[in-house]
Design a protein around this motif. Structure first.
Motif, mmCIF file in Angstrom:
data_model
loop_
_atom_site.group_PDB
_atom_site.id
_atom_site.type_symbol
_atom_site.label_atom_id
_atom_site.label_comp_id
_atom_site.label_asym_id
_atom_site.label_seq_id
_atom_site.Cartn_x
_atom_site.Cartn_y
_atom_site.Cartn_z
ATOM 1 N N ASN A 1 95.475 13.049 44.650
ATOM 2 C CA ASN A 1 95.016 12.281 43.503
ATOM 3 C C ASN A 1 95.245 10.796 43.750
ATOM 4 O OD1 ASN A 1 94.133 14.403 41.866
ATOM 5 N ND2 ASN A 1 96.186 14.778 41.067
ATOM 6 N N GLY A 2 94.240 9.992 43.382
ATOM 7 C CA GLY A 2 94.386 8.551 43.473
ATOM 8 C C GLY A 2 94.076 7.949 44.814
ATOM 9 N N THR A 3 93.571 8.740 45.769
ATOM 10 C CA THR A 3 93.293 8.196 47.103
ATOM 11 C C THR A 3 91.923 7.526 47.196
ATOM 12 O OG1 THR A 3 92.535 10.401 47.768
ATOM 13 C CG2 THR A 3 94.805 9.790 48.357
ATOM 14 N N GLY A 4 91.042 7.767 46.226
ATOM 15 C CA GLY A 4 89.732 7.128 46.246
ATOM 16 C C GLY A 4 88.614 8.041 46.706
ATOM 17 N N LYS A 5 88.654 9.311 46.302
ATOM 18 C CA LYS A 5 87.618 10.253 46.738
ATOM 19 C C LYS A 5 86.252 9.890 46.162
ATOM 20 C CE LYS A 5 90.054 13.896 45.377
ATOM 21 N NZ LYS A 5 91.385 13.304 45.066
ATOM 22 N N GLN A 6 86.228 9.426 44.908
ATOM 23 C CA GLN A 6 84.941 9.022 44.327
ATOM 24 C C GLN A 6 84.392 7.784 45.029
ATOM 25 O OE1 GLN A 6 84.557 9.074 40.072
ATOM 26 N NE2 GLN A 6 82.919 7.568 40.052
ATOM 27 N N LEU A 7 85.279 6.910 45.477
ATOM 28 C CA LEU A 7 84.850 5.730 46.227
ATOM 29 C C LEU A 7 84.126 6.137 47.504
ATOM 30 C CD1 LEU A 7 85.182 2.636 45.871
ATOM 31 C CD2 LEU A 7 87.113 2.773 47.429
ATOM 32 N N VAL A 8 84.647 7.163 48.170
ATOM 33 C CA VAL A 8 84.015 7.677 49.391
ATOM 34 C C VAL A 8 82.654 8.278 49.068
ATOM 35 C CG1 VAL A 8 84.208 9.384 51.243
ATOM 36 C CG2 VAL A 8 86.218 8.059 50.559
ATOM 37 N N ALA A 9 82.592 9.074 48.002
ATOM 38 C CA ALA A 9 81.318 9.690 47.611
ATOM 39 C C ALA A 9 80.277 8.622 47.279
ATOM 40 C CB ALA A 9 81.541 10.608 46.409
ATOM 41 N N ASN A 10 80.705 7.590 46.571
ATOM 42 C CA ASN A 10 79.784 6.513 46.212
ATOM 43 C C ASN A 10 79.287 5.778 47.449
ATOM 44 O OD1 ASN A 10 78.383 4.783 44.475
ATOM 45 N ND2 ASN A 10 80.099 4.689 43.041
ATOM 46 N N ALA A 11 80.178 5.588 48.438
ATOM 47 C CA ALA A 11 79.792 4.914 49.679
ATOM 48 C C ALA A 11 78.762 5.741 50.447
ATOM 49 C CB ALA A 11 81.024 4.660 50.542
ATOM 50 N N ILE A 12 78.942 7.060 50.459
ATOM 51 C CA ILE A 12 77.968 7.934 51.124
ATOM 52 C C ILE A 12 76.604 7.784 50.459
ATOM 53 C CG2 ILE A 12 77.334 10.349 51.562
ATOM 54 C CD1 ILE A 12 80.343 10.951 51.799
ATOM 55 N N HIS A 13 76.596 7.784 49.126
ATOM 56 C CA HIS A 13 75.331 7.638 48.395
ATOM 57 C C HIS A 13 74.675 6.299 48.688
ATOM 58 C CE1 HIS A 13 72.400 7.791 45.149
ATOM 59 N NE2 HIS A 13 72.850 6.618 44.740
ATOM 60 N N ARG A 14 75.455 5.216 48.653
ATOM 61 C CA ARG A 14 74.879 3.873 48.833
ATOM 62 C C ARG A 14 74.292 3.675 50.226
ATOM 63 N NH1 ARG A 14 79.723 1.930 46.509
ATOM 64 N NH2 ARG A 14 80.248 0.993 48.506
ATOM 65 N N GLN A 15 74.814 4.411 51.216
ATOM 66 C CA GLN A 15 74.307 4.272 52.572
ATOM 67 C C GLN A 15 73.240 5.319 52.909
ATOM 68 O OE1 GLN A 15 77.379 3.715 55.622
ATOM 69 N NE2 GLN A 15 78.824 3.088 54.028
ATOM 70 N N SER A 16 72.883 6.148 51.937
ATOM 71 C CA SER A 16 71.910 7.213 52.175
ATOM 72 C C SER A 16 70.503 6.764 51.800
ATOM 73 C CB SER A 16 72.277 8.457 51.362
ATOM 74 O OG SER A 16 71.992 8.247 49.983
ATOM 75 N N ARG A 17 69.523 7.632 52.086
ATOM 76 C CA ARG A 17 68.140 7.352 51.702
ATOM 77 C C ARG A 17 67.935 7.478 50.194
ATOM 78 N NH1 ARG A 17 67.645 10.821 56.254
ATOM 79 N NH2 ARG A 17 66.928 9.720 58.124
ATOM 80 N N ARG A 18 68.941 7.995 49.506
ATOM 81 C CA ARG A 18 68.853 8.170 48.057
ATOM 82 C C ARG A 18 69.477 7.004 47.296
ATOM 83 N NH1 ARG A 18 68.245 13.817 46.595
ATOM 84 N NH2 ARG A 18 67.935 15.058 48.479
ATOM 85 N N ALA A 19 69.821 5.936 47.992
ATOM 86 C CA ALA A 19 70.567 4.840 47.370
ATOM 87 C C ALA A 19 69.832 4.223 46.185
ATOM 88 C CB ALA A 19 70.866 3.770 48.420
ATOM 89 N N ALA A 20 68.501 4.222 46.212
ATOM 90 C CA ALA A 20 67.736 3.632 45.106
ATOM 91 C C ALA A 20 67.727 4.523 43.867
ATOM 92 C CB ALA A 20 66.295 3.365 45.558
ATOM 93 N N LYS A 21 68.137 5.775 44.039
ATOM 94 C CA LYS A 21 68.183 6.714 42.916
ATOM 95 C C LYS A 21 69.595 6.741 42.326
ATOM 96 C CE LYS A 21 63.894 7.989 43.417
ATOM 97 N NZ LYS A 21 62.877 7.751 42.373
ATOM 98 N N THR A 22 69.822 7.683 41.415
ATOM 99 C CA THR A 22 71.062 7.675 40.651
ATOM 100 C C THR A 22 72.202 8.400 41.354
ATOM 101 O OG1 THR A 22 70.273 9.620 39.472
ATOM 102 C CG2 THR A 22 69.939 7.496 38.425
ATOM 103 N N PHE A 23 73.423 7.936 41.061
ATOM 104 C CA PHE A 23 74.658 8.593 41.493
ATOM 105 C C PHE A 23 75.364 9.044 40.219
ATOM 106 C CE2 PHE A 23 79.248 8.392 42.225
ATOM 107 C CZ PHE A 23 79.386 9.174 43.359
#
Length: 475
Positions: free
Chosen positions: A170-192
């Motif tokens: 808990n508290g290590t930043g797992k959502q931050l990692v997930a968000n980074a994966i989304h932002r660098q993906s082809r789906r970045a223009a869509k919703t997270f």
């Protein structure tokens, strides 16, 4: 694609308008009566209704407008009539209609009349989605080897469609990692779209994931889209998926296998294109063996496993994180900006941070508010850390004490025993902290969770893990 419902008892009008709207890229539904219009709104997500005023069968347009506004107060309704009746026009506007247009009606005239309302509806939905994406931080701070490796993993997996399972404390930043994966993906223009599975009771998580129809259960007063539908074309992040019920797990597995969702209380299948990223602080293979997690779902999610390191394994990043939080937090604090003295960083780095980055952020915020000087010094940090409940008796001070065997904490939990592995010692220390906090807060779970800065669901889990329960003498 916006959906427009056309309500008119003239078949030719329905055919002409629906064909014209479909050619312009809209989804068009039709209804020949007010009663049929209400049924269409129950079955489908409608963005706007074109409603004829004078209909011979059943309810007329005004009566239908009243019913639609009662059930769907945010629904955009535009009235149509072959006659320009000022009195009727005023009445319908007072009842909630957005506009009144007269026949004959061209597609261009319709679109120029309704497009502003469709734009408002779309922007409102996008605004709600953006609100759900706001996270405490939007950067991955650090230059340690483990963080560099984590960034490399994110970069490699982002461009694929593979499932990702993120594990970490808990508290290590797992959502931050997930968000980074989304932002660098082809789906970045869509919703997270994130969803914390541990924060919702079993009876609500399915509604959040898959949506529900009006009347599907007590309290379902209106139809609602689920997170999978909102994430169409983008990414859904299922945080703490190890806490999801087996029933909900089965439905998530179905979405992965078929790309289809069905709302609670509904019978319409909807196709979604969603990338699923999951996270957990649990050891899922152990959960599988204990019958609490589906093996087939685990294999579907765990195509690319990523582990987020705890803060104690990247202490060289702590000074960078402290500076980052201090700069960000002081933007929202109405006080004189403070500077962190270089000597204070060693104190930050000497602490084990069981709450990881979340705990570090909270301590930095506390220091910026409570220290009355312009510079935060090492003693200030030491004092702030000393206020965190610590099992001080974990460390005996004499060999005589050691020879006495296990020291006993309240309720008989052994606090220390020679030869005990470090992991076990940490467990008993954590149990002692929880017991002390429960006693101080008279066994009030909410206040205890706030004092320990953990979620109530996690506090319950830890109490169950350590066999902690309210003593009979406490009532």
């Amino acid at each position: 694609m916006e959906t427009i419902l056309i309500v008119d008892d003239e078949k030719n009008t329905l055919k002409m308008l629906s064909q014209g709207l479909k050619m312009r890229g809209y989804q068009a539904l039709t209804a020949a009566s007010g009663e049929e219009a209400l049924q269409q709104c129950i079955k489908s997500d409608v963005d706007l209704v074109l409603l004829d005023i004078r209909m011979e069968n059943g309810m007329d347009g005004v009566q239908t407008l009243v019913k639609l506004r009662e059930r769907y107060p945010k629904l955009n309704v535009v009235m149509m009539s072959a006659q320009q009746d000022i009195e009727i026009a005023v009445t319908t506007m007072e009842l909630g209609a957005k506009r009144y247009i007269t026949k004959p009606i061209s597609i261009d005239k319709i679109l120029s009349s309704v497009q502003p309302f469709l734009d408002i509806s779309r922007l409102s939905q996008e605004n709600e989605i953006l609100k759900s994406q706001i996270t405490p931080t939007d950067e991955m701070v650090g230059e340690s080897a483990v963080i560099s490796h984590l960034r490399l993993q994110i970069e490699r997996v982002a461009g694929s469609k593979l499932g990702v399972l993120i594990s970490g404390e808990n508290g290590t930043g797992k959502q931050l990692v997930a968000n980074a994966i989304h932002r660098q993906s082809r789906r970045a223009a869509k919703t997270f779209i994130p969803l914390n599975c541990a924060a919702l009771p079993d009876e609500l998580i399915e509604s959040e994931l898959f949506g529900h129809e009006r009347g599907a259960f007590t309290g379902a007063d209106s139809r609602r889209q689920g997170r999978f539908e909102l994430a169409h074309g983008g990414t859904i992040f299922l945080d703490e998926i190890g806490d999801m019920s087996l029933k909900a797990q089965a439905k998530v597995l179905r979405v992965i296998e078929t790309g289809e969702v069905e709302r609670l209380g509904g019978n319409q299948i909807r196709t979604v294109d969603v990338r699923i990223i999951a996270a957990t602080n649990k050891h899922l293979p152990e959960e599988i063996e204990n019958g609490r997690f589906r093996r087939d779902l685990f294999y579907r999610l765990n195509v690319v496993p990523i582990t987020v390191p705890p803060l104690r394994e990247r202490t060289e990043d702590i000074p960078l994180l402290v500076k980052y939080f201090a700069e960000r937090l002081q933007l929202n604090i109405a006080s004189t900006p403070k500077v962190i003295d270089p000597g204070a960083y060693a104190v930050f780095q000497s602490y084990s941070w069981p709450g990881n980055i979340r705990e570090l952020k909270n301590i930095v915020e506390r220091l910026l508010i409570m220290v009355n000087r312009d510079v935060v010094m090492a003693p200030d940090v030491a004092e702030a850390l000393s206020l965190i409940p610590q099992p001080t008796s974990l460390y005996p001070t004499s060999s005589a004490t050691l020879n006495q065997g296990a020291l006993q904490a309240p309720l008989g939990i052994p606090l220390y025993k020679p030869g005990t592995a470090l992991g076990k010692m940490m467990d008993t220390a954590e149990a002692q902290c929880i017991l002390a906090a429960l006693g101080e807060n008279k066994w009030n779970i909410r206040r205890t969770a706030e004092a320990l800065e953990v979620e109530r669901s996690n506090l319950y889990k830890k109490m169950n893990r350590y066999g902690i329960s309210r003593p009979s003498s406490e009532g």
